[in-house]
Each structure stands twice: as C-alpha cells, then as structure tokens.
Design an enzyme around this catalytic site. Structure first.
Site, short mmCIF file in Angstrom:
data_model
loop_
_atom_site.label_atom_id
_atom_site.label_comp_id
_atom_site.label_asym_id
_atom_site.label_seq_id
_atom_site.Cartn_x
_atom_site.Cartn_y
_atom_site.Cartn_z
N GLY A 219 1.24 -1.17 0.42
CA GLY A 219 0.14 0.29 -0.07
C GLY A 219 0.88 1.27 0.20
O GLY A 219 0.30 2.61 -0.06
N ARG B 15 5.87 -3.33 4.65
CA ARG B 15 6.25 -3.18 6.07
C ARG B 15 6.33 -2.11 7.06
O ARG B 15 6.72 -1.73 8.55
CB ARG B 15 7.55 -4.06 5.74
CG ARG B 15 8.06 -5.52 5.54
CD ARG B 15 9.29 -5.40 5.23
NE ARG B 15 10.05 -4.91 4.11
CZ ARG B 15 10.52 -5.47 3.55
NH1 ARG B 15 11.46 -6.95 4.26
NH2 ARG B 15 11.01 -4.74 2.60
N LYS C 102 1.12 -8.14 -12.87
CA LYS C 102 1.58 -9.06 -13.60
C LYS C 102 2.91 -8.69 -12.53
O LYS C 102 3.49 -8.01 -12.01
CB LYS C 102 1.90 -8.52 -14.67
CG LYS C 102 2.56 -7.53 -15.08
CD LYS C 102 3.16 -7.08 -16.42
CE LYS C 102 3.75 -6.08 -16.94
NZ LYS C 102 4.19 -5.78 -18.16
N ASP D 27 -4.14 -7.28 -16.26
CA ASP D 27 -3.33 -7.20 -17.37
C ASP D 27 -4.10 -5.77 -18.12
O ASP D 27 -5.09 -5.27 -18.97
CB ASP D 27 -3.61 -7.82 -18.56
CG ASP D 27 -2.86 -7.77 -19.88
OD1 ASP D 27 -2.13 -6.13 -20.43
OD2 ASP D 27 -2.69 -8.57 -20.60
N HIS D 28 -3.26 -4.16 -17.78
CA HIS D 28 -4.22 -2.99 -17.91
C HIS D 28 -4.06 -2.78 -19.41
O HIS D 28 -4.92 -2.07 -19.48
CB HIS D 28 -2.94 -1.92 -16.75
CG HIS D 28 -1.41 -1.74 -17.68
ND1 HIS D 28 -0.33 -2.58 -17.52
CD2 HIS D 28 -0.87 -0.84 -18.10
CE1 HIS D 28 0.66 -2.12 -18.45
NE2 HIS D 28 0.55 -1.12 -19.14
N HIS E 287 -0.11 -9.37 -22.78
CA HIS E 287 -1.05 -8.34 -22.98
C HIS E 287 -1.33 -8.41 -24.84
O HIS E 287 -1.85 -8.09 -25.43
CB HIS E 287 0.53 -6.20 -23.09
CG HIS E 287 0.50 -6.16 -22.30
ND1 HIS E 287 0.02 -5.90 -20.90
CD2 HIS E 287 1.91 -5.28 -22.15
CE1 HIS E 287 0.37 -5.79 -19.75
NE2 HIS E 287 1.68 -5.38 -20.21
P1 NAD Z 1 7.12 -1.36 -5.10
O1 NAD Z 1 8.42 -1.71 -4.80
O2 NAD Z 1 6.77 0.65 -5.48
O3 NAD Z 1 6.31 -1.15 -3.91
C1 NAD Z 1 6.24 -2.95 -3.12
C2 NAD Z 1 5.37 -2.57 -2.38
O4 NAD Z 1 5.63 -4.23 -0.99
C3 NAD Z 1 5.95 -1.24 -0.99
O5 NAD Z 1 4.83 -1.11 -0.59
C4 NAD Z 1 6.68 -1.62 -0.19
O6 NAD Z 1 6.93 -1.70 1.36
C5 NAD Z 1 6.18 -3.65 0.16
N1 NAD Z 1 6.43 -4.52 0.93
C6 NAD Z 1 7.70 -5.19 0.65
N2 NAD Z 1 8.18 -6.06 1.00
C7 NAD Z 1 7.17 -6.64 2.28
C8 NAD Z 1 6.96 -6.95 2.92
N3 NAD Z 1 7.77 -8.00 3.10
N4 NAD Z 1 6.20 -7.39 3.80
C9 NAD Z 1 4.81 -5.75 3.97
N5 NAD Z 1 5.32 -4.91 2.04
C10 NAD Z 1 6.07 -4.77 1.83
O7 NAD Z 1 6.46 -1.56 -5.97
P2 NAD Z 1 5.65 -1.60 -7.24
O8 NAD Z 1 6.04 -0.85 -8.48
O9 NAD Z 1 3.81 -0.46 -6.54
O10 NAD Z 1 4.80 -2.57 -8.01
C11 NAD Z 1 4.18 -3.37 -7.74
C12 NAD Z 1 3.32 -4.69 -7.96
O11 NAD Z 1 3.05 -3.76 -9.57
C13 NAD Z 1 4.90 -4.99 -8.63
O12 NAD Z 1 4.08 -6.36 -9.11
C14 NAD Z 1 5.00 -4.66 -10.38
O13 NAD Z 1 5.52 -5.92 -10.82
C15 NAD Z 1 3.72 -4.32 -10.63
N6 NAD Z 1 3.54 -3.63 -11.41
C16 NAD Z 1 4.26 -2.49 -10.89
C17 NAD Z 1 3.69 -1.44 -11.80
C18 NAD Z 1 4.13 0.25 -11.69
O14 NAD Z 1 4.29 0.85 -13.11
N7 NAD Z 1 4.74 0.62 -10.75
C19 NAD Z 1 3.39 -1.28 -13.31
C20 NAD Z 1 3.17 -2.09 -13.02
C21 NAD Z 1 2.30 -3.91 -12.77
#
Ligand code: NAD
Length: 486
Positions: A5, A38, A144, A173-174, A236
C-alpha cells in the site's frame, strides 16, 4: 485491503483511480481502504500520502470531496512473511467492516513483488482474513508478472487456488483496461460489415504493434530478468491477439468471452524448434548520441543477452484463421510510443483498372487500423477514384478519432479495472487457462533462444527494430503497415 500500500503503483495509479470512482459515485459510504506494508506509520501519515498522491495526479486534494474520500483510509504495518502477524490485519478488517457496514465483502489487492503472492493468499485463508459470510465476496487482485514460464506460473496458480476459486482471482493486465482494446469487441460483434469479413477468406494478415519510445529507465533490474517476450508478448500481446482471433461469444459475459478466448488460444500453433527459430526474432538496442546501448544502462550487466525487441508470426490452426498470419512486434527505444492493430484485407482478385493505357497505380489493400494509444480511433483505407477527369484510383481513408474532450473523460485503465473488481466482472482480466496457453507458446520460443547466443546489439535507437523484423514479414511477401518514413 492493499498489500504494498505504500508502493509506487498504489500511489501513482491505484489511489487516484479509486478517487475517480468515488467522484463518479461508484464508491460512496460503505467502503474502507486498509493500506499495509512493512513500513510503520500512523493513519494520519498514510492519509497525508494519499492526499499527495491525489494532488500529484492532478486532483484538487484540499476539496471537501477529497478529504471525505481520504477519511476512509487506514493503515496497518505488517510483514507479509510473518504468518502470526496476520491477526492484526484481521482485527483491523473486522473493525472497519463494522464501522462501514461492509457485510463481510473483501477485496485483497496484491500490489507487490510476485514472490509474495502465494504466501499471502495462503495466510489470508489460514489466518481467517477471508470473510466467512456466505453472501459476501472475497476477491484477490494480483499484478503482473504471473510467473516467468509455464512451470512457475502453474506453481503460483496452484498456491493461489488453495485459498481462492478461479472466479475470485482477478489477474491484472492493464492493456485490457484500455478503451480501444475493449472496443475490439464492439467493432467486431456490433458490425455486420466487419464481422462478416473477419476471417481468412478476406483478411490477408493482422499486425499488432506495441512500440515504446523509452529505454528501460529505472526498471532495469526487473526488466533484465524478464525481457520483451515475457514482459509484453506473453501477457498484453497474447490478450490482444486472442480478442482479435476469438469466435463470437454466446453472450457478452465474462464467462462466455473467456471461453472463446481460451478456445482461440488452444488453436494457436505451438512451434517446434525449427519453426520457433524461423518465426520469431529478437533485438537489443545499441547506442546513439548521448543514449548508451542497453548493456550500458544502469543496473544492466555488460554482457546481457536480454531482448528489448521481439517480432513474431503467430498461426492459428482453425477454420477461421488457417493461412492468415498474425504478426506481432514490440520493443523499447523505438521510433515512437504507440499501440495499434492493422488488419490487412486481401486485394480484389482482379484489378480491372489495370488495363494497358491505365494511369492507375495498382489497387492498395484495404486496411482497418485500430489506434489504441496515444490517440484512440479507427481508420479504414479504401480505394476510390481520384476527383478529376481521367480514371485513376487512389487509396483514401475514413477516419474516426475519439475527440480530445471525450478522451479526457475516458477512464484510465486502472479505474476501469478497479470498477470491474468492485462489480465482480472478470471480463477484462486474464483467466488461468489463457495465461497457461500463452506461457506454453512463449516458453517454446524462449527455449530455442536460450540455445543460441544472440548477436547484440542489433538495432539503432528510434528505428522500428532490427533488420530481421523486416525480413520476417518480407519473406512472406508482405510489409509492416506502420513503417518509418513511409
Ligand atoms: P514497489 O517496490 O514500489 O512497492 C512494493 C510495496 O511492497 C511497498 O509498499 C513495500 O513496502 C511493500 N513490501 C515489500 N516487502 C514487503 C513485505 N515483506 N511485507 C510487506 N510489505 C512489503 O512496487 P510497485 O512498483 O508498486 O509494484 C507492485 C506490483 O505491481 C509488482 O508486482 C509490479 O510488478 C507490479 N506493477 C507495477 C507497475 C508500476 O508502474 N509500478 C506497473 C505494472 C505492474
């Protein structure tokens, strides 16, 4: 409940999308958002971060509407690998359930690294976070990538399905949330003109291009382990192709649409070694001016063999498509950022305008282009007589573009997809059978590629990929409809 979150995706996309749904009245009183990660933080600090996320996405974050919305947000620190600690999430969820009269309805959004998906799904069930009220829903939304090959995807799916039924799992799958991708169904099944010609008798080939202008940017460490085939084609591109190739569903419901997409993917030819090597090509971008080559981007090993470009030919062995190839290509650091589908029709069997004294150029193929992004619309290329005294033909275009005012109102993919999750509509999500057929197809290409050392880098930034992508289609006496400098 948002796991991850405090992550980039949540702040940049998910919370602003939820706010849009709130503004449109799709969420009002009976909802609460519990963010967890975390990090330790108070509800107030979390709410301040939400306010910033709304402001950064162009909202008036100090309005009464925004503060009412933000008042529904709560935070609980939690490490997802700590099974015993799930009880704090359970208590928080139960309190919020009572306060907002949620009747046990729960959505668990896993916006974090995929290695945690299995553990979280298991603990949600064993630690009693899933609602037991039989009239309530429990939905799991996952980001994903879904595995890195068929075996790991199956392992992940087996883990999820110990806790959730298939219809409770929403695999994001956006691309499926994009306006013009959803419009493929309207275009095909809402128009006799289109659907009656939508087969191998009239269509010569279909081309799908997902072109990115940027390089790997800050995603290098993730991307280098994935590559364009896994990152773009398996999900995609295969989803877009299955919407283009499927038969008409019995009804416009998620179950019927998914059944047809799965049927289409089942008839996709999985290549043997020789055909995989011939029908798929890969590339990696080189350097230009101040732009380093891929191997000299931050966090990329100097000997990386990861592909930043893929082009390929897909063949369906079924009555509708036998003999009509689908060409696909995607890559980074290409000429421009866009997504489009070009449906190329067969030329008339006889060109009666090509008589000996004719000035006419040979008839061009009719092409229906679906512009997905950045601008949404269609274009249909036909042949017509030139408006002058002689008799010559020329290709003309009938264009429809969604106007700027309507585009501005068009929901972002994540807004649509979150709305679908709230409604429990799985149409625009990937089902497990779809994911598994797509992996089986892609794994075969990967297997062949892994046997050979590629000659990288092999394309210039701001081009449309390596020469091999041109050769792939020219070999079949065809050409890409979108070309540079055409
Ligand atoms: P991020 O690294 O910014 O966020 C990860 C989150 O997980 C953080 O809130 C972190 O505190 C939390 N976290 C990590 N380890 C933890 C643990 N052990 N316990 C609890 N919380 C923990 O990642 P993101 O970019 O937000 O991506 C999240 C997901 O979305 C991934 O699967 C990524 O592949 C997917 N995704 C992201 C994007 C993007 O634009 N950022 C696009 C497509 C898909």
């Amino acid at each position: 409940m948002f796991f991850g979150g405090t992550g980039d995706l949540a702040y940049r996309k998910l919370y602003p999308s939820l706010f849009n749904l709130y503004k449109k009245g799709n969420l009002r009183t009976h909802f609460a958002v519990l963010g967890t990660s975390r990090q330790t933080m108070t509800d107030d600090k979390f709410r301040a971060a939400i306010k910033k996320s709304l402001a950064d996405s162009g909202n008036r974050a100090d309005s009464k509407e925004a503060s009412d919305f933000i008042s529904h947000f709560y935070y609980q620190a939690h490490d997802v690998t700590d099974t015993a600690h799930y009880s704090v999430l359970k208590d928080a969820a139960e309190k919020l359930d009572k306060k907002y009269k949620l009747q046990g309805n729960r959505i668990f959004y896993l916006s974090m690294a995929p290695q945690f998906f299995g553990t979280i799904a298991q603990d949600l069930k064993t630690q009693g976070l899933m609602s037991t009220n039989k009239d309530a829903f429990n939905r799991l939304v996952i980001e994903k990538p879904f595995g890195r090959d068929y075996d790991s995807a199956k392992q992940l799916n087996d883990a999820l399905s110990k806790s959730f039924e298939e219809e409770q799992i929403f695999r994001i799958d956006h691309y499926l949330g994009k306006e013009m991708i959803q419009n493929i169904e309207a275009l095909r099944f809402g128009n006799t003109l289109v659907e009656s010609l939508w087969n191998n008798r009239y269509i010569d080939n279909i081309q799908v291009t997902l072109s990115e202008k940027l390089g790997v940017e800050e995603r290098a460490s993730y991307y280098d382990n994935s590559g364009a085939l896994r990152d773009m084609v398996q999900n995609h591109i295969m989803q877009i192709v299955s919407l283009l190739a499927m038969e008409q569903p019995v009804a416009f419901t998620d179950t019927d649409i998914r059944a047809e997409k799965v049927k289409a993917l089942r008839s996709l030819r999985v290549y043997n070694v020789a055909d995989a090597a011939t029908n798929f090509v890969r590339g990696q971008y080189g350097a230009i001016d101040n732009q380093p080559d891929y191997r000299h981007e931050d966090n990329v090993p100097h000997d990386s063999t990861t592909e930043t470009f893929v082009a390929g030919k897909l063949l369906f062995d079924n009555y509708r498509w036998s003999g009509t190839p689908f060409y696909v290509r995607t890559g980074k650091m290409l000429a421009d950022k866009f997504t489009r589908v070009d449906v190329v029709f067969k030329k008339p069997l006889v060109d009666i305008f090509a008589f000996p004294q004719s000035q006419s150029t040979p008839l061009a193929a009719n092409v229906l282009t679906i512009f997905v992004e950045p601008h949404a619309g269609f274009s249909l290329q036909l042949n017509a007589k030139t408006a002058d005294a002689g008799f010559q033909t020329e290709p003309i275009k009938l264009d429809y573009m969604v106007d700027a005012a309507k585009s501005a109102e068009t929901p972002e993919p994540y807004e649509r997809l979150l709305h679908d999750v709230l409604k429990g509509d799985g149409t625009n999500f990937s089902s497990w059978p779809e994911v598994s057929y797509a992996w089986k197809f892609v794994d075969q290409i990967r297997r062949v590629w892994d046997l050979q050392e590629p000659q990288f880098p092999n394309y210039t930034p701001h081009s449309m990929g390596p020469a091999a992508a041109e050769e792939l289609i020219q070999r079949d006496h065809r050409e890409w409809i979108y070309r540079l400098n055409k």
